[in-house]
Design an enzyme around this catalytic site. Structure first.
Site, PDB file in Angstrom:
ATOM      1  N   GLY A   9       0.837  -1.200   0.000  1.00  0.00           N
ATOM      2  CA  GLY A   9       0.000   0.000   0.000  1.00  0.00           C
ATOM      3  C   GLY A   9       0.863   1.238   0.000  1.00  0.00           C
ATOM      4  O   GLY A   9       1.989   1.236  -0.487  1.00  0.00           O
ATOM      5  N   CYS A  10       0.348   2.285   0.578  1.00  0.00           N
ATOM      6  CA  CYS A  10       1.072   3.559   0.638  1.00  0.00           C
ATOM      7  C   CYS A  10       2.401   3.369   1.376  1.00  0.00           C
ATOM      8  O   CYS A  10       2.429   2.844   2.485  1.00  0.00           O
ATOM      9  CB  CYS A  10       0.210   4.596   1.352  1.00  0.00           C
TER      10      CYS A  10
END
Length: 176
Positions: A9-10
């Site tokens: 993810g981020c």
């Protein structure tokens, strides 16, 4: 020292948690796994380069065991969702592990197998050779600590730190 390149993810989230672990020497946000010759935030965000937002983590295995670090990685993101973590969607947010050697690939395979017992759905974490790692722009490095008032930090990142610290408190540095 051992260096892993992982994505979940981020990159701000993975970086914020892992940099707080005992034995972590450095955590660097960047891009890996794409097809373009260059990677920059906006080109990666477009989804056209197929790079993942990744973190290159360097740590001392005599202080934090490999299994512990990778267990924490699988705790703080959902490895069963393809190209998505929460509201963040696109190939840049995929779960991935980029190995540099066959031995590292085996360690990653074992971590995926170990993590599967915690998930009902199949893990879709991509496992591929690291071709190149592109360091992200300076504003993305240590984002959580440098942007304490940002809403994303308090709503998305802080709960991941709390979750990991709660499950693995002995492996975290003392809070400042």
């Amino acid at each position: 020292m051992t260096t892993y390149t992982i994505a979940g993810g981020c990159f701000w989230c993975i970086d914020a948690v892992l940099r707080r672990l005992k034995g972590v020497e450095s955590s660097l946000c960047g891009y890996a796994g794409g097809v373009a010759e260059e990677a920059h935030y906006y080109t990666v965000a477009s989804g056209r380069t197929n790079h993942a937002e990744a973190v290159q983590i360097t740590f001392d295995e005599t202080i934090i065991p490999v299994d512990t670090l990778l267990n924490i990685f699988f705790l703080i993101h959902n490895p069963t969702t393809l190209n998505r973590q929460g509201a963040d969607e696109g190939p840049q947010y995929r779960s991935a592990m980029f190995y540099e050697t066959d031995a590292q690939k085996k360690v990653f395979e074992a971590a995926i197998e170990r993590a599967q017992i915690n998930w009902d759905d199949p893990i879709v974490t991509e496992l591929s050779a690291l071709e190149k790692f592109y360091e992200a722009e300076s504003e993305h490095q240590d984002y959580f600590n440098n942007n304490p008032g940002n809403g994303y930090c308090s709503i998305v990142i802080a709960p991941k730190i709390i979750k990991a610290r709660s499950a693995y408190k002995d492996w975290f540095e003392e809070e400042e």
